[in-house]
Design an enzyme around this catalytic site. Sequence first.
Site, mmCIF file in Angstrom:
data_model
loop_
_atom_site.group_PDB
_atom_site.id
_atom_site.type_symbol
_atom_site.label_atom_id
_atom_site.label_comp_id
_atom_site.label_asym_id
_atom_site.label_seq_id
_atom_site.Cartn_x
_atom_site.Cartn_y
_atom_site.Cartn_z
ATOM 1 C CG ASP A 132 7.437 18.116 100.585
ATOM 2 O OD1 ASP A 132 7.292 18.768 102.085
ATOM 3 O OD2 ASP A 132 6.012 18.299 99.972
ATOM 4 C CB CYS A 146 29.380 10.287 61.471
ATOM 5 S SG CYS A 146 31.123 10.367 61.662
ATOM 6 C CB CYS A 199 30.077 12.360 58.984
ATOM 7 S SG CYS A 199 30.891 11.986 59.034
#
Length: 700
Positions: free
Chosen positions: A385, A11, A14
Amino acid sequence: MKEYRLKGLSCPNCASDMEQQIQKLDYGKSAQIQYNSGKIQLDEKIDLKKVKKILATDNASLLTEEDEHGHSHPSSIKVYLGIATGVFILALLVDGMTSFTAVPFYITAIILSGYQTFIKGLKNLVRLKFNIETLMTIALVGAVAIGEWREGTLVAILFGLNEYLEGLGMQKARKSMASLLKIAPKEAVIIRNGSEETIPISNLSVNDLVLVRSGEKIPSDGVIETGNSSVNEAAITGEAMPVEKAVGESVFGGSINNEGVLRIRITKAYKDSSLAKILHLVEEAQETKTPTEQFINRFSKYYTPLIMIISALVMIVPPVFFNASFGEWFYQGLAVLIVGCPCALILSSPIANISGITRNARNGILIKGSVHLEQLGMIDTLAFDKTGTLTKGTPYVERVETFDHTNFLTVAAAIEKHSSHPLAKAIMNKVSEFPYREKEAEELEAVAGQGIMAKIDGKRYRIGNEKSVEGAAIDESVQSLITSMKEDGLTLVLVADDTTILGMFGISDEIREESESVMSALHSIGIKNTVMLTGDHQKTAEKVTKRVGVRSYYAGLMPEDKVEKVKELTKNGNVAMVGDGINDAPALATANLGIAMGKGTDSAIETADIVLMQDHLGKLPEAIGIAKRVNRTIRFNIALALGLKLVALLLTIPGLLTLWIAILSDMGATILVTLISLTILWNKKEKKSDGKPYPELQHS
């Protein structure tokens, strides 16, 4: 600081709470829990017993050596949920005979499946901290208070199952990343005083001589001293085809020696090697938060209290103002609390981002953070480029015009074989394709700004640009060829004696084979504008633009001019600049996103937001396709999470919302967003028989 791996971390909220608690311990101020990668960083002086106690409040723990080797024990959550479910079924059977007798069974099932949630929820209530556990605790206590034992128990079991599946989804994403990180070699066979010794990779030093047998991993970046072999560089570049390596050539740590025995002189300690930098950056990338994730986190802080207010209104308004049943609407209010759990919303983004970063890393595309992955999926303009990006950056002879078939190639070879100039090498490569007489040049003299003069068989010759052949007779047909070749953007190298031009070479920077197909693929996946920025002259830029399919170009640009052009482009869209990571650093930094090609060079890895570890653009369309897919997935996940909750909340109007419907809507959304996010890891490609992009890219 010491780093530990964690298990049972399921979690994100948590994890944040535990981090704050650990930071309050002595020597804990610098502690960090990395939820996405499942790691914790701690000061070596911290009390590990206290850390473990805090982690245990969320059923998390430090990974032991036994767990590291794959012998971890079954999850306690899984066991408790299984027992709780069995007790609940037994309670239902008993409930059919007498409701009072079933209560102890319901209480047992609730304790087994929801005691951790209940304890954390009560602590949060005391601290007036309103999060998922708080909502579930209030709902559970409320259900028991009004005698809804059956539904309260079902809520506890389903919420426990939801948390378990939530953790399982993140664990799958972490395992995918962990399997990627396992490509790092663990040991090296070092040769000291003629004998072999196996040492840990961390003890390897610069200039050590290592032995790598067939099938073994090369321990770190180095140069081959003896042996020839083909090397699998997929760990670095994502390319499956092996690369032939000989004495004097560089090799990457983590690549695999396919056959033969190599002796390699180490040029970088492992911690400084390309592979180590890549793996470190990939791990760091997991922990960055995108603007979308930051918004979701801010939204969740206000969302949960808002749900509690709505729940209170549902409980109070109908009974007070409409004379409805208090018990019925109290029950509906509890269901609203459960619907309000933001689990699915919080998970809608991180698993998708980890999956996208991992999938690209497997392809040799290093994305330095979720924020860059999200940005890549929003790019509509790509600036390139030219030299070394759309072209190979090495000159080659594109056109040869011969006027003196006897002496032209002989003179050119005799003079240029002594030069190390890139144009001379290109000429020698071309001359070697034809038969010619080998002769030696004498009295070689370099003429600044022109070329080289020399004598062959006593006669003076010169090779160089137009200035070097001044005085030689140039008729209209020769002048016409010179003009034509210059208009084609070719650099001219002419060979002449004092009076006559013998022939000339038209040299250009070779265009990469994949450039044209890459441009086509980019346009097909929604890149609206492709632009080439080059310091080369107009004719060369025009020629390259037509050949590769770039939609516009700007020629004759100095590095500072490229920066200004990128700034102009960013005013009209999201711009990514693609360069080699060295000369284009200012432009890469100016663009919304810098993409460097480098095949593992330090400068490329350090300069850009995204690094193509191959020495070509071939995988750029797929990287953008994956990024677009990640962004689509996140948007869909958010819509799904909020949509299911909205539908459930609307059921409160006719009074049809029940506790089990509420928890199923939350759990269903969580499972769906997890599974949908994990599909990004799938890599099923159809074979390309017609040269067109993969179907996935066409529809990204």
